[in-house]
Design a protein around this motif. Structure first.
Motif, mmCIF file in Angstrom:
data_model
loop_
_atom_site.group_PDB
_atom_site.id
_atom_site.type_symbol
_atom_site.label_atom_id
_atom_site.label_comp_id
_atom_site.label_asym_id
_atom_site.label_seq_id
_atom_site.Cartn_x
_atom_site.Cartn_y
_atom_site.Cartn_z
ATOM 1 N N THR A 282 0.830 -1.194 0.000
ATOM 2 C CA THR A 282 0.000 0.000 0.000
ATOM 3 C C THR A 282 0.865 1.243 0.000
ATOM 4 N N SER A 283 0.244 2.359 -0.349
ATOM 5 C CA SER A 283 0.962 3.639 -0.300
ATOM 6 C C SER A 283 1.235 4.012 1.151
ATOM 7 N N TYR A 284 2.369 4.671 1.373
ATOM 8 C CA TYR A 284 2.795 4.981 2.731
ATOM 9 C C TYR A 284 2.420 6.389 3.147
ATOM 10 N N LYS A 285 2.455 7.335 2.234
ATOM 11 C CA LYS A 285 2.161 8.718 2.583
ATOM 12 C C LYS A 285 1.530 9.410 1.381
ATOM 13 N N SER A 286 0.882 10.490 1.686
ATOM 14 C CA SER A 286 0.174 11.236 0.642
ATOM 15 C C SER A 286 1.168 11.884 -0.321
ATOM 16 N N LEU B 91 -4.655 13.732 11.181
ATOM 17 C CA LEU B 91 -4.441 14.363 9.881
ATOM 18 C C LEU B 91 -3.407 15.473 9.982
ATOM 19 N N SER C 91 -0.811 7.001 5.549
ATOM 20 C CA SER C 91 -2.098 6.876 4.861
ATOM 21 C C SER C 91 -2.888 5.633 5.264
ATOM 22 N N LEU D 16 -4.745 6.381 8.572
ATOM 23 C CA LEU D 16 -5.838 7.336 8.401
ATOM 24 C C LEU D 16 -6.987 6.720 7.614
ATOM 25 N N TYR D 17 -6.662 5.857 6.671
ATOM 26 C CA TYR D 17 -7.716 5.213 5.876
ATOM 27 C C TYR D 17 -8.599 4.315 6.745
ATOM 28 N N GLU E 162 -10.632 6.459 9.327
ATOM 29 C CA GLU E 162 -11.739 7.206 8.725
ATOM 30 C C GLU E 162 -13.022 6.386 8.672
#
Length: 322
Positions: free
Chosen positions: A85-89, A146, A152, A155-156, A159
């Motif tokens: 998965t993606s690590y950061k925005s 946030l 990410s 936070l995902y 949320e």
């Protein structure tokens, strides 16, 4: 944690362990102190009563520590998934990590553990707690996450439990957790009362109160289980899906509740069918008192009384007064 454009991009501290936090450790230490104190005085109890006292006290302490400790644990529901998965925005970099969700009565813990830990010049090892207790605002905790720039994946997942989330599970989890916590505190009170009643001669009332303790523990499980009535949104990381199920605290509470039921039924059954065995186990045997028959009249032959006295010691017994 390395710098990103001259600033720390992520919050580097682990705020709360998902199973054992400070409150849980304090509870365990307090009950261990009681147990050690009892073990210091147990050599002064003689005979078979020493074994009975040890079994009773240790079982009672186990019930008490579980009722209190599971209030603060965070593994009533747990789930893990391994994903890329993606690590950061604002970055296309992917990391291989284990993502865990741990739901407690007062909030959720979300863990992110890199596999390996060091990837993309970062140490990926996070464990964040988001509370929904009466004195904590979950959405405010999420907003702080946030602002701190949490990864990410955390936070995902967080949320999904906000009040604005389309999943709509925040209210269900929050209310169910509060009712489960309240019934557990009632179970703790009834556990205290049962211990006091077991020190009294009428042991059956302690057995009844132990049944009430088990009933309230089962009620807490039923209350928490109502969250299953609400459909849970899927938490997907690419092709991997995070599924959650009942965790260790849930099954431990169930086991102790059933233990209270079995113990209470045993006490009540022995009270009606084998009271002597029950009193022996609780070391409440009464001393045997010899029963004397009441004699309304006593007849004494004065000849044998006067014969036993010496001539210098005349009899002072008046036969007419007997």
């Amino acid at each position: 944690m390395t710098l990103f454009d001259g600033v720390y991009p992520f919050y580097p501290q682990q705020r709360k362990a998902f199973v054992f936090d400070v409150s849980t450790i304090i509870v365990i230490v307090v009950f261990l102190t009681f147990a050690c104190s009892f073990l210091l005085i147990i050599p002064g109890i003689r005979g078979r009563a020493r074994l009975y006292w040890t079994v009773r006290v240790l079982l009672s302490l186990v019930v008490g520590v579980v009722i209190v400790a599971v209030q603060f644990t965070g593994d009533w529901e747990t789930g893990w998934v391994k994903a890329n998965t993606s690590y950061k925005s604002f970055s296309h970099a992917l990391v291989n990590a284990d993502i865990g969700l741990h739901v407690g009565l007062a909030g959720v813990n979300i863990t992110l553990m890199g596999n390996p830990v060091n990837q993309v010049n970062e140490t990926i090892n996070y464990n964040e707690h988001f509370a929904w207790s009466f004195d904590a605002d979950y959405d405010h905790s999420y907003s702080e996450g946030l602002e701190k720039g949490l990864p990410s994946p955390i936070l995902y997942v967080a949320e999904k439990f906000t009040m604005q989330s389309p999943c709509g599970v925040h209210r269900q989890y929050r209310i169910s957790g509060h009712y489960a916590s309240a019934t557990l505190w009632v179970a703790f009170c009834t556990w205290l009362i049962s211990n006091m009643l077991f020190s009294m001669p009428v042991l059956v009332y302690g057995g009844y109160m132990l049944l009430v303790t088990g009933a309230f523990m089962i009620f807490s499980l039923l209350s928490f289980s109502t969250v299953r009535n609400s459909p849970m949104c899927l938490i997907r990381f690419g092709t991997a899906t995070l599924h959650i199920g009942y965790g260790g605290s849930f099954w431990l509470t169930l086991a102790i509740g059933l233990l209270c039921f079995v113990s209470g039924i045993t006490v009540v059954t022995l009270h009606y069918f084998n009271l002597d065995l029950l009193k022996t186990f609780f070391d409440l045997h009464e001393d045997n008192v010899e029963e004397y028959q009441d004699m309304t009249e006593v007849f004494i032959n004065p000849h044998f009384v006067s014969k036993g006295l010496s001539s210098s010691q005349p009899s002072k017994l008046n036969p007419n007064s007997i």
